[in-house]
Scaffold this motif. Sequence first.
Motif, PDB file in Angstrom:
ATOM      1  N   THR B 122      20.964   1.978 -37.863  1.00  0.00           N
ATOM      2  CA  THR B 122      19.729   1.695 -38.601  1.00  0.00           C
ATOM      3  C   THR B 122      20.009   0.505 -39.507  1.00  0.00           C
ATOM      4  O   THR B 122      21.144   0.028 -39.586  1.00  0.00           O
ATOM      5  N   LEU B 170      22.472  13.347 -34.930  1.00  0.00           N
ATOM      6  CA  LEU B 170      21.056  13.170 -35.267  1.00  0.00           C
ATOM      7  C   LEU B 170      20.779  11.865 -36.007  1.00  0.00           C
ATOM      8  O   LEU B 170      19.625  11.475 -36.173  1.00  0.00           O
ATOM      9  N   GLU B 173      18.202   9.489 -34.503  1.00  0.00           N
ATOM     10  CA  GLU B 173      17.040  10.092 -33.853  1.00  0.00           C
ATOM     11  C   GLU B 173      16.977   9.757 -32.361  1.00  0.00           C
ATOM     12  O   GLU B 173      16.047   9.102 -31.891  1.00  0.00           O
ATOM     13  N   GLU B 175      16.596   9.968 -28.147  1.00  0.00           N
ATOM     14  CA  GLU B 175      15.576  10.589 -27.293  1.00  0.00           C
ATOM     15  C   GLU B 175      16.139  11.740 -26.454  1.00  0.00           C
ATOM     16  O   GLU B 175      15.412  12.612 -26.011  1.00  0.00           O
ATOM     17  N   LEU B 201      13.545  19.764 -33.344  1.00  0.00           N
ATOM     18  CA  LEU B 201      13.642  18.367 -32.914  1.00  0.00           C
ATOM     19  C   LEU B 201      12.828  18.130 -31.650  1.00  0.00           C
ATOM     20  O   LEU B 201      12.136  17.125 -31.513  1.00  0.00           O
ATOM     21  N   ARG B 205       9.892  15.765 -32.545  1.00  0.00           N
ATOM     22  CA  ARG B 205      10.215  14.389 -32.174  1.00  0.00           C
ATOM     23  C   ARG B 205      10.188  14.184 -30.664  1.00  0.00           C
ATOM     24  O   ARG B 205      10.478  13.094 -30.186  1.00  0.00           O
ATOM     25  N   THR B 207      12.324  15.182 -28.601  1.00  0.00           N
ATOM     26  CA  THR B 207      13.674  14.996 -28.076  1.00  0.00           C
ATOM     27  C   THR B 207      13.905  15.911 -26.864  1.00  0.00           C
ATOM     28  O   THR B 207      13.470  17.057 -26.865  1.00  0.00           O
TER      29      THR B 207
END
Lengths: 324, 324
Positions: B122, B170, B173, B175, B201, B205, B207
């Motif tokens: 990030t 994690l 984040e 896929e 998750l 999200r 995932t």
Amino acid sequence: MNIRPNAILEVDALERRFDVSAPWLNRLIERKPRRTLRAVDGVDFAIQRGQTLALVGESGCGKSTIAKLVTGLHPPSGGNIRFHGDRDRLQMIFQDPFASLNPRWRVGRIIAEPLRTLRPDTPTEQVSARVDELLRTVGLAPADGLKFPHEFSGGQRQRISIARALAGEPEFLVCDEPTSALDVSVQAQVLNLMKKLQKDMGLTYLFISHDLSVVRHMADVIAVMYLGRIVEIQPTADLFANPLHPYTQLLLETIPDLEAPKRDRSPMGGEVPSPVSPPSGCSFHPRCPLAFDRCKVERPQRRPEVHDRRVACFAAEQGKTDVQ
Amino acid sequence: MSDVVLDVQNLRVEFPTRKGILTAVDDISLQIRQGEILGMVGESGAGKSMTGMSILGLLEPPGRIAAGTIHLSGDRIDDLDDTAMQSIRGRRIGAIFQDPLTSLNPLFRVGDQLVETIRLHTDLDKSAARERAKDLMREVGIPAVEERIDNYPHQFSGGMRQRIVIALALCAEPELIVADEPTTALDVSIQAQITALLKRLCRERGTAVMLVTHDMGVIAETADRVAVMYAGRLAEVGTVDDVVRRPKHPYTSGLMGSIPSLRKDVAELQMIPGSMPRLNAIPPGCAFNPRCGHAGPRCHRDIPRIDSTHTGAACWLGTKGEVA
Ligand SMILES: Nc1ncnc2c1ncn2[C@@H]1O[C@H](COP(=O)(O)OP(=O)(O)OP(=O)(O)O)[C@@H](O)[C@H]1O
Ligand SMILES: Nc1ncnc2c1ncn2[C@@H]1O[C@H](COP(=O)(O)OP(=O)(O)OP(=O)(O)O)[C@@H](O)[C@H]1O
Ligand code: SF4
Ligand code: SF4
Ligand SMILES: [Mg+2]
Ligand SMILES: [Mg+2]
């Protein structure tokens, strides 16, 4: 419970603290105090010869530390351990089969080592015959003795560490999650083997597992730990039929149940407390549905007049035992 | 099919050895959709981890992908070079292994390891990354985060170390999460926390998760579909309900039968006789035939496969319970 006619292991007021302070320089600059973690905090239990005592409880509650204290890998910080057996025939199956197998040794040598230590003058052919037999016992092949640990899957490595422990002809075996990496059909073979050895040769087990269906199958007595202490200890059938401590009751409810899966199961509420600064009084009080004022200030003890020292809980002392 | 996150087609993994080529994964096809959890179970050594390692691009030589393709959200990833794969790992695929020590560096504080990983994936600055690290540690249930963030891996219990690894996975984040026995070393309440976390998750999200575990209870409560592996091949794929309650493949039935019950007492657990064949001695036809009570002539001749719907059992056993 004072008379322990046939105990092979007696543990009294056992304590183990670890120093988890920040490095000296940081402490100096940031004015942080020294910090001690009480991994095992006043633990009492005894194991009868030929029986199995299981330790269960949340991750970090001190199970492996007790295992290492009993086998002498850690010295205790307090209390005492009396082992009425042959120390040379005390073996351990480690929780982490990766870290405990020497990566540079062939599997045959790894398994032979305890045997060589126990009987240094065993002829080589006899050692290798025994190694082959042990490999077969745990469902591997004699040819596997020539390979290195990294050539095996996780479960196969766990079987290697079981074979190694058995090579030392143990009379007392500390098993820290011995089948956690095995699939259920190999697990069934290993557990049946362990029970058979116990029946035939009177082995005693200190058995650690987070799988409560495995523990139920293996243990004669179950000790439930919370934050370094034993909060409940009962014969297996009694513990499952009539759990006395609120933590045990919640633990039993959290078991993933194949026969009645609860897909929306919510984990036990509340944060797992820190063993560095445990809650006052009963350390379970911040998460306990039955907690009352006394629980915050006083530490419950296992006492003879309360269910024969089976539980440390004020609510249980007053006959309240249901968290629902 | 646009919501397929992971698409594995006819994957084959081989280990060339002095005595010939070992096939650890033999013609496996599977898909995982957005927000779906696929459970992977099967005999220890069956090739579950090797399947996971192939997806992660972490097969160690001499192991190699000998055939098949792997797509991640439409992008082919099995033919990428190490650098390209490294950036996909961590960013698009998170990995959680059984042995937390493989993912943690013993020489660095866990907080620093988290911060480094977060910053790699990030554009957060150092102090924001540290805050994010603390959030992740809380999310995976580490108590007293402020106190523990500067500890070293060995200062945590086995279960807590694993939760740190999950926090690491994690960070970006991803896929897809490949979780290889993530709860094997954990007690039931932490296990419930971790599986609840994985489920959340998936839900929130989208995932996709590949969850390798031996714990059928966890599968029953967590996964949407299950794939059962035996000797490098898929034995059965289906919804959890079908596979657990109405297993079609004799190996799956045996597996289900060997699980210790929480309700019934048995002196001995049910076992599947024999053990899985070595990779260099897989019999012709169905790999399970030496242990199968239903084996007929065809089972010794032809390899059964799951049909192109990717659901059902790889078994010649007809619905009438006889081999065609
Ligand atoms: N060498 C060490 N230094 C500092 N703290 C330690 C050390 N070993 C263990 N601890 C701490 O002691 C406590 C008990 O750890 P232990 O490994 O005994 O737990 P456990 O019950 O076996 O957990 P798990 O189920 O996760 O294996 C934990 O809080 C752990 O962080
Ligand atoms: N370096 C290697 N050389 C040769 N064979 C190997 C090597 N690494 C793994 N294998 C073999 O590949 C097979 C598949 O291993 P894998 O680790 O995928 O099993 P698994 O299904 O994950 O088992 P477990 O449940 O025990 O973790 C095993 O039979 C193993 O012996
Ligand atoms: S002593 Fe109090 S807080 Fe502790 S378990 Fe019993 S009722 Fe709960
Ligand atoms: S194909 Fe034949 S040997 Fe294989 S599992 Fe089915 S019945 Fe048994
Ligand atoms: Mg432990
Ligand atoms: Mg594996």
